[in-house]
Design an enzyme around this catalytic site. Structure first.
Site, PDB file in Angstrom:
ATOM      1  N   GLU A   3      10.992  -0.825 -13.741  1.00  0.00           N
ATOM      2  CA  GLU A   3      12.355  -1.341 -13.611  1.00  0.00           C
ATOM      3  C   GLU A   3      13.131  -1.355 -14.920  1.00  0.00           C
ATOM      4  OE1 GLU A   3       9.810  -2.554 -11.910  1.00  0.00           O
ATOM      5  OE2 GLU A   3      10.461  -2.253  -9.840  1.00  0.00           O
ATOM      6  N   HIS A  11      10.062 -12.130  -3.120  1.00  0.00           N
ATOM      7  CA  HIS A  11      10.920 -11.177  -2.402  1.00  0.00           C
ATOM      8  C   HIS A  11      12.141 -11.843  -1.781  1.00  0.00           C
ATOM      9  CE1 HIS A  11       7.325  -8.700  -2.811  1.00  0.00           C
ATOM     10  NE2 HIS A  11       8.034  -7.638  -2.450  1.00  0.00           N
TER      11      HIS A  11
HETATM   12  C1  LIG Z   1       8.298  -4.964  -9.946  1.00  0.00           C
HETATM   13  C2  LIG Z   1       8.207  -4.411  -8.563  1.00  0.00           C
HETATM   14  N1  LIG Z   1       8.817  -3.245  -8.281  1.00  0.00           N
HETATM   15  C3  LIG Z   1       8.762  -2.735  -7.031  1.00  0.00           C
HETATM   16  C4  LIG Z   1       8.098  -3.398  -6.039  1.00  0.00           C
HETATM   17  C5  LIG Z   1       8.068  -2.842  -4.611  1.00  0.00           C
HETATM   18  N2  LIG Z   1       6.728  -2.334  -4.318  1.00  0.00           N
HETATM   19  C6  LIG Z   1       5.795  -3.104  -3.754  1.00  0.00           C
HETATM   20  S1  LIG Z   1       4.323  -2.348  -3.629  1.00  0.00           S
HETATM   21  C7  LIG Z   1       4.940  -0.940  -4.311  1.00  0.00           C
HETATM   22  C8  LIG Z   1       4.052   0.241  -4.507  1.00  0.00           C
HETATM   23  C9  LIG Z   1       2.914  -0.093  -5.392  1.00  0.00           C
HETATM   24  O1  LIG Z   1       2.070   0.990  -5.502  1.00  0.00           O
HETATM   25  P1  LIG Z   1       0.654   0.848  -6.181  1.00  0.00           P
HETATM   26  O2  LIG Z   1       0.775   0.120  -7.471  1.00  0.00           O
HETATM   27  O3  LIG Z   1       0.049   2.184  -6.212  1.00  0.00           O
HETATM   28  O4  LIG Z   1      -0.139  -0.112  -5.190  1.00  0.00           O
HETATM   29  P2  LIG Z   1      -0.570   0.160  -3.670  1.00  0.00           P
HETATM   30  O5  LIG Z   1       0.558  -0.305  -2.807  1.00  0.00           O
HETATM   31  O6  LIG Z   1      -0.834   1.592  -3.503  1.00  0.00           O
HETATM   32  O7  LIG Z   1      -1.770  -0.683  -3.466  1.00  0.00           O
HETATM   33  C10 LIG Z   1       6.288  -1.087  -4.622  1.00  0.00           C
HETATM   34  C11 LIG Z   1       7.140  -0.059  -5.201  1.00  0.00           C
HETATM   35  C12 LIG Z   1       7.488  -4.627  -6.374  1.00  0.00           C
HETATM   36  N3  LIG Z   1       6.849  -5.370  -5.460  1.00  0.00           N
HETATM   37  N4  LIG Z   1       7.546  -5.096  -7.642  1.00  0.00           N
END
Ligand SMILES: Cc1ncc(C[n+]2csc(CCOP(=O)(O)OP(=O)(O)O)c2C)c(N)n1
Ligand SMILES: [Mg+2]
Lengths: 327, 328
Positions: B66, B132
C-alpha cells in the site's frame, strides 16, 4: 526402518486430517450463511501448519494472517473454540468478536490472526524481541503469504530481527496466489527466499506439501534461534484448494492445475503413503483417525450452533483497560 | 457500455466503472493501480472490463504494497498523470498514511504544484471485523489539502468520480461496501457533480437530518416511519465532507432550528462534531435546541453481526433523535 516415531506420525496425520475436515465443513457452513463474513479456507496447506507447529514448543509464540485456521488448530486449539469463533459466538476463542480472521490467545502463545496482510511478521518479531529481553528459551514464528511478502512492513521487521539476532522464524505459507494474482506476476527476483539472502539470514525454499520436510527445517531454524544465532526464513511451497474466500470461483487458474495438486501433491495422501510404507501406520488406523476427526468436527459444529451470541451490551467492554474510561 | 443487464439501472459499482470509462476517453493520463483489478475487476467489480477495453496501460495490477502504491500514484501525479490508486478497503490506507497525509496532502502547499491523485476505497461497517470496517473519513477531512467524497448512490458515484478525475487536488473517494450492489440511475457524460454541494434527498417541514454515505439509507427508512406519525423530516446528503457544503447546513439550521447530524463513524472527534459545532456557532439564534448527533460507539467493529449492528446508528436511533429535536 523409519526415522520418524510412530507417535509423531499419528499425531501429525491426525492434525492434518483435522484441519482438512474442519475446513471442508466450515466451507459448506459458510456457503449456508452460518459463518458471518465467510472464511479463508486453508485446505491443501495442512502440512505447512502441522510441520511447523509440531517442531515448536507449546509455549513458543506464533502470529499469523487472515488465513489461519490451520495454524491455530495445529497449535492445539480445539475445533470447538475455533468453530465457535467462526460462528462469532461468545464461546469462541476470541469471544466471538474476531471471527475467522482474528483467532488468538496470548496465554497459549497465539498472538493472533490478522485482517491486515503482512502484519503478523512484525508482531512475531516484537514477541521475539520480548523473548530475547527476558532471556526465555522460546522462539517466535511469524506467518505471511506469498502476497504478504510484498508489504514493506514485513521486510522492515525481518531487518530488525537480523540486526538484533532475534529468535524469529518467518514462515512463508506460499500457496502461490494472492487472491487472483499469481506469485510470479508480482514478485521481483523470482524465488522469495533469495530476498532473505539479501537481508543476511538463512532462507530456504522447501516443499510445503511434505510435513516431514517442513518439520525438519523448522526444527533447525528453532535450534538456530535458541542458540542466539538469529532469524530464519522458510518459504514453504503449497497450494490452496479453494478460492481465496468462500464461494470465489475465479478463472485465474486452470482446473487441471488444481487437480494436479490435489491428486499428485496432497499433503495428507503423501504422508499416509510414506507412513504406511515405513510401517508407521496401518490402513485401519488411518480409517480410525478419519473417523475420529470427523466426530471432533461434528461435535465442534454442534457446540458452535448451540453456543450463545455475545452479549450486545458488551460492545464497549475491553475497548481499553478501564483506565481510559472504558468498561 | 455498462455490464448491467438491459433495462436495469447500473449498480453503485458499475456507476464507478461508467464514470472512469468516460473520463479515460477524455484523458489518457488516467490509469488505475491496485490489487486484482485486471481479471477480477477489483473486489467490488468497480473496474471490471476497463483493462480489457482500454488496455493494461490504464489498469495496473499491483503487489500488496500500500505505501508504494500510494507513492506510485503520488509521484505519477506530480509528473502530470492522473492516477486512481485503488486501496480496496480504506482500512489498508493505514499502511500508507505518511504517503497520504504527509506527502500527497501537503505537496501543493509546499511546492505550489497540483497533485491530481484519486485514492479510492470501500469504507464503512459491514461484515469482516475490526480490520475491514473502519470509517476513517473524519481523519481525512481533518487533513488540509485533501478532498473527501462519500457518495451514497449510483448517480453521485458517477458524477463525483468524474469531478475527482478533473480535480487538481488529491481526492479520497470512499464508497460504502454495503451500497456496492444498489442500483440507480446515472447521469450522462456531461453530468459532473461539483464538490461541496449537498443534495436534498427529501424535503421536509419539521426537522432535518444531515448525513452521508450508507447512513442516508438509514435516514430514509426513519423518514418513512416518522411520516406515519406526522413528522416530516428533511434529509440532506453531504456528498463530500471536504469541501463541506456549509450553505446547505446553515440553511437547514435556519429553516428548522431542529437538526440531527448522523453518520456511522465513531462520534468522538468526528466530522459530525465539526458540523454541529460550526453550525451552532453560525446559527445559535435559529436553534430551538442543541443539534443532536448520532454515530458509532467508541469501539472497534466486531465480526459478530449483532455487535457490529449495535455499534452503528439504527433506524430506531435515528427516529429517536429526530423526535428529540422535534420535541424542543
Ligand atoms: C494491508 C492489506 N492489503 C490488502 C488486503 C486484502 N487482502 C486480503 S488477503 C489478500 C491476499 C493475500 O495473499 P497472500 O499473502 O498470498 O495470502 P493467502 O491469501 O494466499 O493466504 C489481500 C490482497 C489486506 N487484508 N490487507
Ligand atoms: Mg498466497
Amino acid at each position: 526402518m523409519s526415522n520418524l516415531s510412530k507417535e509423531w506420525a499419528h499425531s501429525s496425520l491426525r492434525g492434518m486430517m483435522l484441519i482438512r475436515e474442519f475446513e471442508e465443513t466450515a466451507d459448506k457452513l459458510s456457503l449456508r450463511g452460518k459463518i458471518p463474513g465467510g472464511i479463508h479456507n486453508s485446505s491443501g496447506q495442512e502440512a505447512v501448519a502441522v510441520g511447523v507447529l509440531s517442531a515448536l514448543d507449546p509455549l513458543d509464540v506464533i502470529a499469523t494472517t487472515h488465513r489461519s485456521h490451520h495454524h491455530t488448530l495445529a497449535k492445539g486449539f480445539s475445533a470447538r473454540e475455533v468453530m465457535a469463533e467462526l460462528f462469532t459466538k461468545s464461546t469462541g476463542v476470541s469471544r466471538g468478536r474476531g471471527g475467522s480472521m482474528h483467532l488468538g490467545d496470548f496465554h497459549r502463545g497465539h498472538f493472533g490472526g490478522n485482517g491486515i496482510v503482512g502484519a503478523g511478521v512484525g508482531i512475531a518479531m516484537g514477541a521475539a524481541l520480548g523473548i530475547q529481553q527476558r532471556g526465555d528459551a522460546k522462539v517466535s514464528v511469524g506467518f505471511v503469504g506469498d502476497g504478504g511478502v510484498n508489504t514493506g512492513r514485513t521486510w522492515e521487521a525481518i531487518n530488525m530481527a537480523v540486526i538484533w539476532k532475534l529468535p524469529l522464524i518467518v514462515i512463508i505459507d506460499n500457496n502461490q496466489y494472492a487472491v487472483e494474482t499469481f506469485v510470479d506476476r508480482v514478485t521481483g527476483g523470482g524465488d522469495i527466499a533469495k530476498r532473505g539472502e539479501g537481508f543476511g539470514l538463512p532462507s530456504y525454499t522447501i516443499n510445503g506439501q511434505d510435513v516431514v520436510e517442513v518439520n525438519e527445517y523448522t526444527a533447525k531454524a528453532r535450534q538456530r534461534a535458541l542458540a542466539g544465532e538469529g532469524p530464519t526464513i522458510i518459504n514453504a511451497l503449497t497450494y490452496r484448494y479453494y478460492g481465496h474466500n468462500v464461494g470465489e470461483k475465479g478463472q485465474y487458474r486452470t482446473q487441471d492445475e488444481i487437480l494436479d495438486w490435489k491428486t499428485n501433491r496432497d499433503p495428507i495422501d503423501l504422508f499416509i503413503a510414506r507412513a504406511t510404507s515405513e510401517g508407521l501406520i496401518t490402513d485401519s488406523e488411518v480409517a480410525a483417525l478419519r473417523d475420529d476427526v470427523k466426530k471432533e468436527v461434528e461435535d465442534a459444529v454442534d457446540f458452535a450452533e448451540k453456543s450463545p451470541q455475545p452479549d450486545l451490551n458488551s460492545i464497549l467492554v475491553d475497548v481499553d483497560s478501564g483506565l481510559l474510561g472504558g468498561k | 457500455m455498462t455490464t448491467s443487464t438491459q433495462n436495469q439501472n447500473p449498480t453503485y459499482s458499475e456507476a464507478f466503472q461508467s464514470g472512469v470509462r468516460e473520463e479515460i476517453y477524455r484523458n489518457r493520463d488516467i490509469f488505475i493501480l491496485g490489487t486484482d483489478l485486471i481479471e477480477r475487476g477489483g473486489h467490488f467489480a468497480q473496474v471490471k472490463g476497463i483493462a480489457q477495453e482500454f488496455g493494461f496501460q490504464h489498469v495496473k495490477d499491483s503487489p500488496i504494497s500500500e505505501a508504494a502504491m500510494v507513492s506510485a500514484g503520488l509521484g505519477a501525479a506530480m509528473y502530470g498523470l492522473h492516477p486512481i490508486i485503488d486501496l480496496n478497503f480504506i482500512d489498508f490506507s493505514l499502511g500508507a498514511m505518511d504517503e497520504i497525509i504527509n506527502q500527497a496532502a501537503k505537496i501543493r502547499f509546499m511546492f505550489g504544484q497540483p497533485v491530481p491523485l484519486v485514492i479510492r476505497a470501500t469504507s464503512g461497517t459491514a461484515l469482516g471485523g475490526a480490520h475491514h470496517c473502519n470509517s476513517l473519513e473524519s481523519l481525512f477531512a481533518h487533513t488540509a489539502g485533501l478532498a473527501v467524497a462519500v457518495p451514497s448512490n449510483a448517480w453521485d458515484v458517477k458524477g463525483l468520480i468524474k469531478t475527482a478525475l478533473r480535480s487538481p487536488d488529491p481526492v479520497i473517494f470512499l464508497m460504502h461496501k454495503k451500497l456496492s450492489g444498489v442500483r440507480g440511475e446515472i447521469g450522462d457524460e456531461n453530468t459532473l457533480i461539483p464538490f461541496g454541494k449537498a443534495r436534498t434527498v427529501k424535503e421536509g417541514k419539521h426537522a432535518a437530518i444531515i448525513t452521508y454515505g450508507f447512513t442516508v439509507v438509514t435516514a430514509q427508512k426513519a423518514a418513512v416511519a416518522l411520516a406515519s406519525e406526522g413528522i416530516d423530516v428533511e434529509i440532506i446528503d453531504l456528498r463530500t465532507l471536504y469541501p463541506l457544503d456549509t450553505d446547505a447546513i446553515n440553511s437547514a439550521v435556519q429553516r428548522f432550528g431542529r437538526v440531527v447530524v448522523a453518520d456511522e463513524a465513531p462520534m468522538f472527534g468526528s466530522i459530525t462534531a465539526e458540523i454541529a459545532a460550526t453550525a451552532t456557532e453560525a446559527n445559535f439564534g435559529s436553534l430551538k435546541g442543541p443539534i443532536v448527533r448520532i454515530g458509532s460507539v467508541r469501539a472497534p467493529i466486531s465480526a459478530n453481526p449483532g455487535m457490529s449492528e449495535a455499534a452503528i446508528p439504527s433506524v430506531d436511533a435515528m427516529i429517536a433523535a429526530v423526535k428529540k429535536v422535534v420535541a424542543y
